[in-house]
Design a protein around this motif. Sequence first.
Motif, PDB file in Angstrom:
ATOM      1  N   ASN A  18      11.519   5.121 -19.023  1.00 28.32           N
ATOM      2  CA  ASN A  18      12.143   4.363 -18.162  1.00 28.32           C
ATOM      3  C   ASN A  18      13.644   4.749 -17.973  1.00 28.32           C
ATOM      4  OD1 ASN A  18      10.417   2.401 -16.846  1.00 28.32           O
ATOM      5  ND2 ASN A  18      10.467   1.118 -18.454  1.00 28.32           N
ATOM      6  N   GLU A  53      12.362   1.185 -13.315  1.00 29.77           N
ATOM      7  CA  GLU A  53      11.125   0.258 -14.064  1.00 29.77           C
ATOM      8  C   GLU A  53       9.933   0.799 -13.659  1.00 29.77           C
ATOM      9  OE1 GLU A  53      11.897  -2.549 -16.317  1.00 29.77           O
ATOM     10  OE2 GLU A  53      13.488  -0.817 -16.196  1.00 29.77           O
ATOM     11  N   LYS A  99       6.639  -2.262 -15.452  1.00 30.12           N
ATOM     12  CA  LYS A  99       6.861  -3.704 -15.356  1.00 30.12           C
ATOM     13  C   LYS A  99       6.077  -4.466 -16.356  1.00 30.12           C
ATOM     14  CE  LYS A  99       9.418  -2.919 -11.104  1.00 30.12           C
ATOM     15  NZ  LYS A  99       9.709  -3.506  -9.868  1.00 30.12           N
TER      16      LYS A  99
END
Length: 425
Positions: free
Chosen positions: A415, A421, A424
């Motif tokens: 990440n 991201e 998630k």
Amino acid sequence: MRTMRTLIMSGYVCCLGFMQPSQAQTVPRPVTLQAVEDSFLVKNYLLLAQRYQTDASKALIRQAKLWNNPSLSTVLGFRSMEKPRPFDIGRGGETQYTIDQLIQLAGKRNKNVQLAATAVKMNEATFDELVRTLRLQLRANFYNIYYLRRTEKVLKEQLGNLQTIVDAYITADKKGSVAHSDLIRLQALQVGIENDYADLKQQELDAQKNLQQLLHTQDFYDAILQPSDLASYTLDKIQLPQLLDSAAKYRPDVRIAAAQYQSAGLNYRLQQSMAVPDIHVGATYDKQGSYIPHFIGLTFGIDLPVWNRNQGNIRAAASQVNAVQQQLLQQQSVAQSEVLTAYQRIVALEKRYKGFDLHQFQGEFDTLIAEVARNFSKGNISLLQFIDYFNSYSDNAKNINKFLSNRVNAYEELNYATGQELFKL
């Protein structure tokens, strides 16, 4: 001897299972990763300071759009050297007024606006870079706390179980029912596990301290994770070429370098435009000093670019463009290499993770330890064998949780390397 061992191990088998740790002076507060991140985004002082920096740079765009103020000058008559009369501006006196406005040519004003807008992009990218860096630290400490506390629970259980055995051996040793050397071996095992527990506790306290500094709080946290929280950590939908290309374009530190390159190019064009002189346009009024009373006229002025045509600044700006371009290429290369390294690390960890059912192994190892305890109570295995299995159980718990912590942190490193991201919650 065998009867005493049977009694000792019966007590040990009965106390198998997790023991609740004693309540500390500061009870850790259960918290999820999402709650920690929400608090981090609104409480971290560095993020708040960078937000103000971004707001300040946005204000400079408005400033760059403003025109230069006009200038006003005046001459107040003092008559003559022979008969001076200060401020003789009355009916027969002299006054003169001139107003002047600078008009920038060659798009200087527009280029300054573009430079200010680029500074905003740079500050926004700097904010994203700060979030990227601090978020990695936040999540790493959160996951470390979670897995360290899991290991601590196992060692706490082992210490409780071992204490029961040691207490029984101390009593038996006083009666001469067991060999004193066996008690010494058990106490040495106890000291070793206590040291391991103390080391883990110190690591947890360090992670708690780091989390407190990021959140600007004095609370202690008990990290809470559900299996579903970790389900997103997979490479199934990840394509490495797209990651490399994305990191070379959109990672915050690359965006900072790109904004610097853009700013250098704009500054070069601005320095070129500075070679074009600006003009001054205005008006003048002269009460008595001209060839007619109450004279009014248009003023016009321009610098003559005879010697200074901004040659040095233009050359320096051109060299700066080349220098910043190389820095951008370097940053893109660094970003891609970090993505590749993080990706390959996950691939290596996933081979071990998928090729070995850690949870099933842990369950089987728990069963094995219970069997070892029963066999030790029956005299089927020696004390040294029991100690070896006991140590292996503790090491197994530490190694499994360390591996799981490394795995989830490896995904967070990816990440960080991509600036996205990808996984998630």
